[in-house]
Structure formats: structure tokens, C-alpha cells
Design a protein around this motif. Structure first.
Motif, PDB file in Angstrom:
ATOM      1  N   UNK A   1       0.910  -1.212   0.090  1.00  0.00           N
ATOM      2  CA  UNK A   1      -0.092  -0.030  -0.045  1.00  0.00           C
ATOM      3  C   UNK A   1       0.839   1.108   0.011  1.00  0.00           C
ATOM      4  N   UNK A   2       0.268   2.184  -0.394  1.00  0.00           N
ATOM      5  CA  UNK A   2       0.939   3.757  -0.438  1.00  0.00           C
ATOM      6  C   UNK A   2       0.446   4.180   0.765  1.00  0.00           C
ATOM      7  N   UNK A   3       1.106   4.925   1.741  1.00  0.00           N
ATOM      8  CA  UNK A   3       0.789   5.446   2.894  1.00  0.00           C
ATOM      9  C   UNK A   3       1.265   6.878   2.839  1.00  0.00           C
ATOM     10  N   UNK A   4       0.404   7.531   3.673  1.00  0.00           N
ATOM     11  CA  UNK A   4       0.697   9.174   3.826  1.00  0.00           C
ATOM     12  C   UNK A   4       0.534   9.389   5.223  1.00  0.00           C
ATOM     13  N   UNK A   5       1.041  10.491   5.556  1.00  0.00           N
ATOM     14  CA  UNK A   5       0.897  10.865   7.109  1.00  0.00           C
ATOM     15  C   UNK A   5       1.580  12.167   7.478  1.00  0.00           C
TER      16      UNK A   5
ATOM     17  N   UNK B   1      -1.034  14.664  -1.823  1.00  0.00           N
ATOM     18  CA  UNK B   1      -1.218  15.106  -3.041  1.00  0.00           C
ATOM     19  C   UNK B   1      -0.657  13.976  -3.907  1.00  0.00           C
ATOM     20  N   UNK B   2       0.245  13.052  -3.776  1.00  0.00           N
ATOM     21  CA  UNK B   2       0.762  12.038  -4.606  1.00  0.00           C
ATOM     22  C   UNK B   2      -0.267  10.620  -4.465  1.00  0.00           C
ATOM     23  N   UNK B   3      -1.273  10.703  -3.520  1.00  0.00           N
ATOM     24  CA  UNK B   3      -1.987   9.702  -3.554  1.00  0.00           C
ATOM     25  C   UNK B   3      -3.214   9.900  -4.444  1.00  0.00           C
ATOM     26  N   UNK B   4      -3.142   8.949  -5.487  1.00  0.00           N
ATOM     27  CA  UNK B   4      -4.236   8.952  -6.439  1.00  0.00           C
ATOM     28  C   UNK B   4      -4.414   7.512  -7.140  1.00  0.00           C
ATOM     29  N   UNK B   5      -5.660   7.540  -7.690  1.00  0.00           N
ATOM     30  CA  UNK B   5      -6.185   6.181  -8.717  1.00  0.00           C
ATOM     31  C   UNK B   5      -6.014   4.876  -7.833  1.00  0.00           C
ATOM     32  N   UNK B   6      -6.630   5.168  -6.566  1.00  0.00           N
ATOM     33  CA  UNK B   6      -6.744   4.164  -5.465  1.00  0.00           C
ATOM     34  C   UNK B   6      -7.903   3.094  -5.885  1.00  0.00           C
ATOM     35  N   UNK B   7      -7.761   1.943  -5.637  1.00  0.00           N
ATOM     36  CA  UNK B   7      -8.960   1.184  -5.325  1.00  0.00           C
ATOM     37  C   UNK B   7      -9.581   1.146  -4.225  1.00  0.00           C
ATOM     38  N   UNK B   8      -8.882   1.404  -3.184  1.00  0.00           N
ATOM     39  CA  UNK B   8      -9.126   1.083  -1.681  1.00  0.00           C
ATOM     40  C   UNK B   8      -8.557   2.258  -0.803  1.00  0.00           C
ATOM     41  N   UNK B   9      -9.262   3.053  -0.299  1.00  0.00           N
ATOM     42  CA  UNK B   9      -8.701   3.966   0.909  1.00  0.00           C
ATOM     43  C   UNK B   9      -9.042   3.523   2.261  1.00  0.00           C
TER      44      UNK B   9
ATOM     45  N   UNK C   1     -15.957  14.245  -0.699  1.00  0.00           N
ATOM     46  CA  UNK C   1     -15.650  14.542  -2.211  1.00  0.00           C
ATOM     47  C   UNK C   1     -14.004  14.223  -2.123  1.00  0.00           C
ATOM     48  N   UNK C   2     -13.223  15.117  -1.426  1.00  0.00           N
ATOM     49  CA  UNK C   2     -11.935  15.097  -1.380  1.00  0.00           C
ATOM     50  C   UNK C   2     -11.249  13.596  -1.281  1.00  0.00           C
ATOM     51  N   UNK C   3     -12.037  12.835  -0.529  1.00  0.00           N
ATOM     52  CA  UNK C   3     -11.559  11.362  -0.559  1.00  0.00           C
ATOM     53  C   UNK C   3     -11.809  10.923  -1.909  1.00  0.00           C
ATOM     54  N   UNK C   4     -12.713  11.242  -2.537  1.00  0.00           N
ATOM     55  CA  UNK C   4     -13.324  10.294  -3.733  1.00  0.00           C
ATOM     56  C   UNK C   4     -12.220  10.880  -4.623  1.00  0.00           C
ATOM     57  N   UNK C   5     -11.611  11.972  -4.782  1.00  0.00           N
ATOM     58  CA  UNK C   5     -10.598  12.317  -5.652  1.00  0.00           C
ATOM     59  C   UNK C   5      -9.315  11.436  -5.728  1.00  0.00           C
ATOM     60  N   UNK C   6      -9.188  10.686  -4.634  1.00  0.00           N
ATOM     61  CA  UNK C   6      -8.027   9.972  -4.499  1.00  0.00           C
ATOM     62  C   UNK C   6      -8.328   8.531  -5.316  1.00  0.00           C
ATOM     63  N   UNK C   7      -9.575   8.294  -5.405  1.00  0.00           N
ATOM     64  CA  UNK C   7      -9.899   7.023  -6.233  1.00  0.00           C
ATOM     65  C   UNK C   7      -9.723   6.879  -7.750  1.00  0.00           C
ATOM     66  N   UNK C   8      -9.684   5.838  -8.293  1.00  0.00           N
ATOM     67  CA  UNK C   8      -9.782   5.657  -9.694  1.00  0.00           C
ATOM     68  C   UNK C   8     -11.048   6.224 -10.430  1.00  0.00           C
ATOM     69  N   UNK C   9     -11.178   6.702 -11.256  1.00  0.00           N
ATOM     70  CA  UNK C   9     -12.464   7.202 -11.998  1.00  0.00           C
ATOM     71  C   UNK C   9     -13.196   5.694 -12.470  1.00  0.00           C
ATOM     72  N   UNK C  10     -14.100   5.269 -11.152  1.00  0.00           N
ATOM     73  CA  UNK C  10     -14.679   4.251 -11.223  1.00  0.00           C
ATOM     74  C   UNK C  10     -16.222   4.490 -10.734  1.00  0.00           C
ATOM     75  N   UNK C  11     -17.243   3.442 -10.974  1.00  0.00           N
ATOM     76  CA  UNK C  11     -18.410   3.665 -10.323  1.00  0.00           C
ATOM     77  C   UNK C  11     -18.282   3.629  -8.710  1.00  0.00           C
ATOM     78  N   UNK C  12     -19.026   4.286  -7.601  1.00  0.00           N
ATOM     79  CA  UNK C  12     -18.668   4.237  -6.353  1.00  0.00           C
ATOM     80  C   UNK C  12     -18.686   2.830  -5.937  1.00  0.00           C
ATOM     81  N   UNK C  13     -19.873   1.720  -6.593  1.00  0.00           N
ATOM     82  CA  UNK C  13     -19.783   0.747  -5.898  1.00  0.00           C
ATOM     83  C   UNK C  13     -18.481  -0.152  -6.313  1.00  0.00           C
ATOM     84  N   UNK C  14     -17.484   0.155  -7.049  1.00  0.00           N
ATOM     85  CA  UNK C  14     -16.286  -0.546  -7.165  1.00  0.00           C
ATOM     86  C   UNK C  14     -15.075   0.066  -6.480  1.00  0.00           C
TER      87      UNK C  14
END
Length: 439
Positions: free
Chosen positions: A354-358, A378-386, A401-414
Motif C-alpha cells: 500500500x501507499x501510505x501518507x501521514x 497529493x501523490x495519493x491517486x487512482x486507488x481502488x481502496x482507501x 469529495x476530497x477522498x473521492x478524488x483519491x480513487x480511480x474514476x470508477x463507479x462508487x460501487x467499485x
């Protein structure tokens, strides 16, 4: 009370040995009243303090810059002090037995620089008997002095809660103890200089040592109970935090919640009790069981993450996971004994790194301690799981919304969202359509 009188009149000084999360606030507080020497073997840490920088964030740079403390790595400076406080960590070994290395090392250094007439107070958490059976013999051997005649010893367990801006050193009642009544009176008088809440005079050194282990074990057991409930409720498909919210409406509810239990106190101290009890022929049942439950939470959480990835239709080995937070608690830079690492280790068994930020953790320290390269948020992006692992203020102010920007552009169910600190409301998570899981 000649020792106390000499301190007040600044004819001698007080030395704090070990300038970490416990020692530094003590040194700063005492320096407002008496001469203080702050000793630590870590040259980098001493250099930061001399530069006015507080790496612990416990007292802040401004107080460091204004203090009159004599910061030093020169052990011979201890010869000019008549009152010594040892505040070094007491970790555990891989086999969960006590690691007395730091406290033995500190006692050895002090012993060879101990002046006759001194008082030594240990603040490091230990099991009953360590001060008298392990530390005093070292002091006598190294100094050539006799305890009770040439120097006196006491014990005062630290009660500082790192990162807590409400329960501070000065407003937490201090337990103090001494090897005799005269020593107890001296020690109590010295601590009363800085502790507004007052002191509690324990009847013996062993009672004071036991009190510290007991209070941390009690908290550990209470959290273990909540963690056990969380594991059971997970199988029952019941949200644990909703249960706790309902339970806490009763006046005598204790307010504990499930979570990771790490750090240098609660995640360690119960093992000191268990170790000594078993040496005396008593096998701990409740305390050891609680510790085992809490030690297993990282694995339980990681397995829950994997389950959610599968339910979201992800190929586990290809899934990109990001973890927010690695310190052992919120708004604190301390990464010692962080149980987030247990989650990381378990995920790696499944082929996930996993990528880790703190924002609070020191990048170099995390690299040295865990061989992990922290990323910027800012380097956390395109994740499947947060995974929200630590409730730092920086994460709590983020909205969905801030957290959603860290995910891949997928349906929320994924998208898999794991909230370990109950930061987001259940209604928000439910309406978002995320594949989510809360501890």
C-alpha cells in the motif's frame, strides 16, 4: 529538605535523562522554576532542541526557543545535578519480554556521574521491583556509592498522553514514591513545583510501579473487549459504532471504542506485568488475553480489507490500496509500535504494497524504523481502496469529495472505503454508494 532547598535557591540543578515525549515536557516545566540540564544520547535530537525545534510537538518550538535548559549529550554534565529524573523508554523484545536496555544504559551513565547526596527518580514504566532490584545495584556499582546512605531513589510513573492538548503534564495528578519518608517528602516537593493538580504519595516504590502498569493494563483490557465485540458484530453484520453510540447513552458507560492499540505505553506495559507475574508462578488470564486480542487487530482489519476488495470485484493482487496515517495515534508524530504496520504486513502477504501518507510522521524515521517510503497526500491517486487509519485533524477535515478524488474514476460501487476511526458518518457512507467497511 536540603536537596529541594538547594534546587530552589539554584545552588544545584535538576537533570532529566531522556528527552522524548515524557522527558522534554518535564524539563521545560521545571526550567521555569529551577536550573535544568537536559541530557540525551541522540546528538541529532539535542541539535534540534538547541536550534529551537521540538520534534515531539509536545511543547512546541516557541517554548523550546525560550527555555533556559542546558541541552547536552555530555554525560559529565550530570555531575553538577543533585536531582535526576530518568525518563527513557521501556520497550519489549520480539518475544514480548521486557527490554531493559535503555533503563540499564541510563542507570549506568548516571551511576558513573552520580554525586553524593543526589536523589534519583525513575519515570520509565516497569513492573514492580525493577527500580530496587535492577536499577539501584547498577547505580551503586557504577558510582561506588551506597543507596540509602550516599544517595536516595524514588519512582514516579509518567502519565503524559502524547498529542493530548487537554490532559497535560501540569493538570494530571502525579504519583510519587520514595525509598523512605524523607526521600518521599523531597520528591513530592520537587514535583509540586510543576504539577498544579497535586501529587499522590504512594506508600512504596513497588506500589507506584504497580499503579502505572495497572492503569495501562486496565485501558488495554477495555479496548480489547470492544475489539472482541467488533469482531463478533462484524460476523453478525451489525455496525459496532452504532452499538457503542446506543450503549453510551447510559450514565456508567465507559466510552471505549474498538481500534488499534499501539504506542510505547498501552501496547507494551501489560507485557511487563505478565512477565513478572509468570516469573512468580502466576499465569495471567485476562491481561494476556486482552493483549493478544489487541495484537491481532491489524490482521483482522487487513483481512476485512481483502474481503471488501473481493466483494467489489477487484483482483486482489492488482488492487491499489492507500492508507491515511501511520503514527500510533492522532495528532502525534510518534510511530513507535504503530499497529498500522501490522495491517501493512498482512496486506503484503496478499501481494499488496500500500501507499501510505501521514502529515505528522517523520519521513526519515519511518524509513529507518519500518523501511517504508511515505508519500505526500497529493501523490495519493487512482486507488481502488482507501483506508482511514489515523484520525489526524488533516484527515478529519476532508469531506467525501476530497477522498473521492483519491480513487480511480470508477463507479462508487467499485471503490472500497475503510474507516477505522469512525470519521465519516454512516449515513454519508451509505448514501455514497461506496463499498465500505467500518471497524
Amino acid at each position: 529538605m536540603q536537596n529541594f532547598k538547594n534546587l530552589i535557591e539554584k545552588r544545584t540543578s535538576l537533570a532529566v535523562i531522556g528527552l522524548g515525549y515524557v522527558g522534554m515536557p518535564l524539563a521545560i516545566a521545571f526550567a521555569d522554576h529551577i536550573n535544568v540540564t537536559g541530557f540525551d544520547l541522540n546528538k541529532e535530537k539535542i541539535s534540534l532542541y538547541k536550534s529551537g525545534i521540538d520534534p515531539t510537538n509536545e511543547v512546541g518550538n516557541e517554548k523550546i526557543q525560550k527555555t533556559t535548559i542546558n541541552f547536552t549529550t555530555d554525560e559529565q554534565q550530570l555531575q553538577y545535578a543533585s536531582f535526576h529524573i530518568i525518563a527513557v523508554p521501556t520497550p519489549i523484545n520480539q518475544d514480548k519480554t521486557p527490554d531493559f536496555g535503555p533503563i540499564i544504559g541510563a542507570s549506568t551513565i548516571l551511576g558513573r556521574n552520580l554525586a553524593p547526596g543526589s536523589i534519583i527518580v525513575y519515570e520509565s514504566t516497569v513492573y514492580p521491583g525493577v527500580t530496587e532490584d535492577i536499577c539501584i545495584p547498577i547505580l551503586e556499582k557504577e558510582s561506588g556509592l551506597t543507596c540509602g546512605i550516599d544517595f536516595k531513589v524514588g519512582y514516579s510513573p509518567e502519565r503524559i498522553n502524547p498529542g493530548d492538548k487537554i490532559h497535560r503534564l501540569e493538570n494530571i495528578k502525579k504519583i510519587v514514591s520514595g525509598m523512605d519518608q524523607e526521600t518521599l517528602n523531597e520528591i513530592a516537593s520537587v514535583y509540586e513545583l510543576i504539577i498544579k493538580a497535586g501529587v499522590y504519595r504512594a506508600s512504596s516504590i513497588k506500589v507506584a510501579e504497580a499503579a502505572k502498569v495497572a492503569e495501562n493494563s486496565q485501558r488495554d483490557i477495555n479496548i480489547a473487549f470492544m475489539n472482541e465485540l467488533a469482531m463478533a458484530f462484524d460476523k453478525m453484520k451489525i455496525d459496532t459504532n452504532e452499538v457503542v453510540d446506543a450503549m453510551n447513552t447510559k450514565w456508567n458507560a465507559l466510552g471505549f471504542r474498538p481500534g488499534l492499540v499501539g504506542g510505547h505505553c498501552i501496547g507494551v506495559d501489560p507485557y511487563y506485568f505478565v512477565y513478572e507475574a509468570e516469573k512468580l508462578g502466576y499465569h495471567s488470564q485476562i491481561i494476556l488475553s486482552g493483549r493478544q486480542i489487541n495484537d491481532g487487530m491489524g490482521t483482522f482489519i487487513a483481512d476485512a480489507i481483502i474481503k471488501q476488495l473481493v466483494l467489489a470485484g477487484k483482483k486482489v493482487i492488482d488492487a491499489k490500496v492507500a492508507i491515511l496515517g501511520i503514527t500510533f495515534k492522532e495528532n502525534c508524530p510518534d510511530v513507535r509500535n504503530s499497529k498500522v504496520i501490522d495491517i501493512v504486513k498482512r496486506l503484503k502477504e496478499y501481494g499488496i504494497s500500500p501507499d501510505i501518507t501521514d502529515p505528522w510522521a517523520d519521513i526519515i524515521e519511518v524509513k529507518n524504523e519500518y523501511n517504508i517510503d511515505l508519500k505526500q497526500l497529493n501523490d495519493i491517486k487512482n486507488v481502488d481502496c482507501l483506508v482511514l487509519a489515523v484520525a489526524h485533524d488533516e484527515f478529519k477535515i476532508m469531506n467525501l469529495l476530497d477522498m473521492d478524488n483519491l480513487f480511480k474514476p470508477l463507479p462508487n460501487s467499485e471503490k472500497v472505503f475503510i474507516d477505522l476511526k469512525n470519521i465519516c458518518s454512516l449515513s454519508e457512507l451509505t448514501s455514497s454508494g461506496y463499498n465500505f467497511w467500518r471497524l
